[in-house]
Write a protein that holds these residues in place. Sequence first.
Motif, PDB file in Angstrom:
ATOM      1  N   HIS A 174       0.814  -1.552   0.186  1.00  0.00           N
ATOM      2  CA  HIS A 174      -0.110   0.118   0.067  1.00  0.00           C
ATOM      3  C   HIS A 174       1.203   0.984  -0.466  1.00  0.00           C
ATOM      4  CE1 HIS A 174      -3.443  -2.495   0.684  1.00  0.00           C
ATOM      5  NE2 HIS A 174      -2.696  -2.640   1.363  1.00  0.00           N
ATOM      6  N   GLN A 175       0.436   1.904  -1.014  1.00  0.00           N
ATOM      7  CA  GLN A 175       0.727   2.909  -1.210  1.00  0.00           C
ATOM      8  C   GLN A 175       0.214   4.697  -0.606  1.00  0.00           C
ATOM      9  OE1 GLN A 175       2.766   2.767  -4.982  1.00  0.00           O
ATOM     10  NE2 GLN A 175       5.028   2.387  -4.573  1.00  0.00           N
ATOM     11  N   ASP A 176       0.666   5.966  -0.385  1.00  0.00           N
ATOM     12  CA  ASP A 176       0.063   7.250  -0.549  1.00  0.00           C
ATOM     13  C   ASP A 176      -1.095   6.852   1.093  1.00  0.00           C
ATOM     14  OD1 ASP A 176       1.107   8.083  -2.967  1.00  0.00           O
ATOM     15  OD2 ASP A 176      -0.045   6.611  -3.923  1.00  0.00           O
ATOM     16  N   VAL A 177      -0.865   6.412   1.810  1.00  0.00           N
ATOM     17  CA  VAL A 177      -1.480   6.053   2.851  1.00  0.00           C
ATOM     18  C   VAL A 177      -1.239   6.765   4.090  1.00  0.00           C
ATOM     19  CG1 VAL A 177      -2.094   3.782   5.310  1.00  0.00           C
ATOM     20  CG2 VAL A 177      -1.317   3.240   2.487  1.00  0.00           C
ATOM     21  N   PRO A 178      -2.881   7.815   4.727  1.00  0.00           N
ATOM     22  CA  PRO A 178      -1.667   8.693   5.185  1.00  0.00           C
ATOM     23  C   PRO A 178      -1.735   7.858   6.442  1.00  0.00           C
ATOM     24  CG  PRO A 178      -4.309   8.609   5.288  1.00  0.00           C
ATOM     25  CD  PRO A 178      -3.762   7.313   4.039  1.00  0.00           C
ATOM     26  N   VAL A 179      -0.210   9.073   6.791  1.00  0.00           N
ATOM     27  CA  VAL A 179       1.130   8.791   8.280  1.00  0.00           C
ATOM     28  C   VAL A 179      -0.174   8.602   9.723  1.00  0.00           C
ATOM     29  CG1 VAL A 179       2.464   9.442   9.383  1.00  0.00           C
ATOM     30  CG2 VAL A 179       2.828   9.579   7.317  1.00  0.00           C
ATOM     31  N   GLU A 180      -0.827   8.854   9.815  1.00  0.00           N
ATOM     32  CA  GLU A 180      -2.273   9.266  11.262  1.00  0.00           C
ATOM     33  C   GLU A 180      -3.811   8.936  10.185  1.00  0.00           C
ATOM     34  OE1 GLU A 180      -3.527  12.483  13.977  1.00  0.00           O
ATOM     35  OE2 GLU A 180      -1.659  12.823  13.417  1.00  0.00           O
ATOM     36  N   ASP A 181      -4.220   8.297  10.795  1.00  0.00           N
ATOM     37  CA  ASP A 181      -5.595   7.282  10.996  1.00  0.00           C
ATOM     38  C   ASP A 181      -6.605   8.258  10.104  1.00  0.00           C
ATOM     39  OD1 ASP A 181      -4.348   4.932  10.309  1.00  0.00           O
ATOM     40  OD2 ASP A 181      -5.540   3.794  12.149  1.00  0.00           O
ATOM     41  N   VAL A 182      -7.403   8.214   9.227  1.00  0.00           N
ATOM     42  CA  VAL A 182      -8.378   9.125   8.742  1.00  0.00           C
ATOM     43  C   VAL A 182      -9.599   8.557   8.471  1.00  0.00           C
ATOM     44  CG1 VAL A 182      -9.492  10.466   7.202  1.00  0.00           C
ATOM     45  CG2 VAL A 182      -7.050  10.902   7.286  1.00  0.00           C
ATOM     46  N   VAL A 183     -10.349   8.019  10.087  1.00  0.00           N
ATOM     47  CA  VAL A 183     -11.451   7.396   9.770  1.00  0.00           C
ATOM     48  C   VAL A 183     -13.105   7.685   9.835  1.00  0.00           C
ATOM     49  CG1 VAL A 183     -12.035   5.410  11.789  1.00  0.00           C
ATOM     50  CG2 VAL A 183      -9.819   6.042  11.966  1.00  0.00           C
ATOM     51  N   ILE A 184     -13.786   7.093   9.389  1.00  0.00           N
ATOM     52  CA  ILE A 184     -15.046   7.098   8.961  1.00  0.00           C
ATOM     53  C   ILE A 184     -15.542   6.486  10.335  1.00  0.00           C
ATOM     54  CG2 ILE A 184     -16.904   6.478   7.504  1.00  0.00           C
ATOM     55  CD1 ILE A 184     -15.255   6.270   4.829  1.00  0.00           C
TER      56      ILE A 184
END
Length: 165
Positions: free
Chosen positions: A148-158
Amino acid sequence: MVTLHTTFGDIKIQLNTEKAPETCANFLQYCRDGFYNGTLFHRVIDGFMIQGGGMSAGMVEKETRETIKNEASNGLSNKVGTLAMARTMEPHSASSQFFINVNDNKFLDFKSATPDGWGYCVFAEVIEGMDVVNKIKAVSTGNSGYVHQDVPVEDVVINDVTIEE
């Protein structure tokens, strides 16, 4: 209307059930089932799109229902603020994952019923919360494992989803 309640704020979207009936029904069923609760915006590319709806914390892929027919020939365009279904190289492989366009991505539009021409089905549009989308598109990203690339370093959660019918 559907509201995605994220860790960055709310994103309210209007579904286009007339132009993408099967895609909207599929998306709504995932919403009703609580499937999106706790999922991530797991792929973020500023100038392109933010993608979510299939991974939980730790980049664990959630089990989905059957794939759906690609309705990309509906005349809707992948313009800023629209939602489209994510898929693999197989045109009719969309299930739960979607993306929000943060640029006019007309190259993703339907051109022909061929492997290279199918495009990505637009089924909804952000009507409130583009400021939230813009905050998400600006997060720092990196790699997660080898895949996986372009994954937010800090979780962005729904966190959860509200449906107004």
